[in-house]
Scaffold this active site. Structure first.
Site, mmCIF file in Angstrom:
data_model
loop_
_atom_site.group_PDB
_atom_site.id
_atom_site.type_symbol
_atom_site.label_atom_id
_atom_site.label_comp_id
_atom_site.label_asym_id
_atom_site.label_seq_id
_atom_site.Cartn_x
_atom_site.Cartn_y
_atom_site.Cartn_z
ATOM 1 N N ASN A 165 0.821 -1.215 0.000
ATOM 2 C CA ASN A 165 0.000 0.000 0.000
ATOM 3 C C ASN A 165 0.852 1.262 0.000
ATOM 4 O O ASN A 165 0.612 2.189 -0.775
ATOM 5 C CB ASN A 165 -0.922 0.018 1.233
ATOM 6 N N LYS A 186 8.839 -13.234 -4.482
ATOM 7 C CA LYS A 186 7.497 -13.760 -4.765
ATOM 8 C C LYS A 186 6.648 -12.769 -5.560
ATOM 9 O O LYS A 186 5.655 -13.163 -6.191
ATOM 10 C CB LYS A 186 6.783 -14.143 -3.466
ATOM 11 N N ARG A 205 14.158 4.784 13.795
ATOM 12 C CA ARG A 205 13.585 6.041 14.295
ATOM 13 C C ARG A 205 14.230 6.534 15.585
ATOM 14 O O ARG A 205 14.314 7.737 15.824
ATOM 15 C CB ARG A 205 12.081 5.872 14.532
ATOM 16 N N CYS A 230 2.964 7.042 11.587
ATOM 17 C CA CYS A 230 1.894 7.789 10.921
ATOM 18 C C CYS A 230 1.137 8.708 11.881
ATOM 19 O O CYS A 230 0.818 9.854 11.531
ATOM 20 C CB CYS A 230 0.933 6.826 10.237
ATOM 21 N N SER A 276 -5.949 0.721 7.571
ATOM 22 C CA SER A 276 -4.857 0.693 6.595
ATOM 23 C C SER A 276 -3.508 0.860 7.259
ATOM 24 O O SER A 276 -2.482 0.480 6.698
ATOM 25 C CB SER A 276 -5.056 1.764 5.519
ATOM 26 N N HIS A 322 -6.320 8.780 9.483
ATOM 27 C CA HIS A 322 -6.203 8.799 10.944
ATOM 28 C C HIS A 322 -6.755 10.123 11.480
ATOM 29 O O HIS A 322 -6.512 11.194 10.899
ATOM 30 C CB HIS A 322 -4.740 8.693 11.376
#
Length: 340
Positions: free
Chosen positions: A13, A39, A99, A130, A160, A243
């Protein structure tokens, strides 16, 4: 001459969003390569009007590439990011792996663009969580004006954020509500997500907080100011993308809500939609596909001396992930590499 860019995890995504945003924003790229696991080898992905076939990440040579935007999990990043960095390709990583590394800058371009120059320690730049990304975009201009002491935030995070499995589970469970024969028990989430909310994202920690909540604390301090105190409650909600956050801010000095609204209207990356009437605010469904972080419901908090409350909404696949990574790439190109 433009840049040579690799998008790692191009079939996921966030990887697909990265390719879309690179094209939408006209990033100055001479070459864009889509990489994925073996794959997914040969899977076609869109880059603007062009279709790219994915190449094998395992055998790819990063030498000669300027930047690699990583959108794979921490385990795979641990293997491939150092290889890319060693080959001279600057890694912009969307996982949580780097991070909190003191030698890796954690960047939201609207907040701490000056940190871009710290990338050379490891040739890696980290993208924040996010939920943190959209919040600090809202906090930064207010902090510059009145200095924030404490933030209390409750998040309403879309499925998501848990990847394709999260989206599929909400979709399947929603359908099964109306077809009881086709029962879909929770797999990705700890409880049913359809028509429900779950106050649990990531693993629990010893103090009772979840790791998602801890991330918001640690990342806000690293990006903005170590002195800011943050209390977060992170909740998964049955929304596909976008969000939302209810944010309460305590300042060291008084900040009037009208001035706060004016400051936010002028701040980069923010769109204020704040009418005190039915529908005069932004909800997650309205932010999907947009670059902005939307701010609504700005109001004085009468329960503390110097408080403001607000509502913050953003597309988590964009500002919360792919868009921020592309903005970092733009900043790196503009301030450091200076090609084109």
């Amino acid at each position: 001459m433009g840049y040579r860019i690799a998008v790692v995890g191009a079939t996921g995504n966030v990887g697909r969003e990265m390719l879309s945003i690179l094209a939408e924003r006209g990033f100055p790229a001479d070459e864009v390569v889509a990489l994925a696991s073996r794959k997914s080898l040969g899977t076609e992905v869109s880059y603007g009007d062009t279709t790219l076939k994915t190449k094998d990440l395992d055998t790819f040579d990063f030498a000669g590439f300027d930047m690699a935007l990583f959108a794979i999990g921490s385990d795979a990043t641990k293997t491939y990011a150092p290889k890319a960095a060693k080959a001279g390709c600057v890694v912009i990583d969307n996982s949580s792996l780097y991070r909190y590394d003191p030698d890796v800058p954690l960047i939201v371009p609207e907040c701490n663009p000056e940190a871009i120059h710290e990338y050379s320690k490891k040739n890696i730049i980290a993208n924040p969580n996010c939920s943190t990304a959209q919040m600090v975009v809202a906090l930064k201009p207010l902090h510059d004006r009145a200095k924030i002491k404490r933030v209390v935030v409750s998040t309403y995070q879309s499925v998501s954020g848990a990847g394709k499995e999260g989206i599929d589970e909400l979709w399947d469970q929603t359908k099964s509500i109306y077809n009881p024969v086709d029962n879909k028990p929770p797999k990705k989430f700890t409880k049913q997500i359809a028509f429900n909310v779950i106050p649990h994202i990531d693993v629990f920690m010893d103090d009772g907080s979840t790791k998602e909540e801890w991330k918001m604390v640690a990342e806000t301090k690293k990006i903005l100011d170590t002195s800011i105190k943050v209390q977060a409650t992170c909740v998964r909600v049955p929304v596909f993308v976008g969000h939302s956050e209810s944010v309460n801010i305590e300042f060291e000095e008084f900040l009037d809500e009208h001035e706060a609204r004016d400051i936010l209207r002028e701040a980069p990356g923010i769109m204020v939609v704040d009418k005190r009437e039915d529908g005069g605010y932004i909800t997650p469904i309205e932010c999907v596909g947009d670059f902005a972080t939307f701010i609504s419901r700005i109001r004085q908090d009468s329960t503390i001396e110097n408080g403001i409350s607000l509502w913050c909404v953003s597309d988590n696949l964009r500002k919360g992930a792919a868009l921020n990574a592309v903005q970092i790439a733009e900043l790196l190109g503009r301030e450091v590499l200076k090609k084109g």
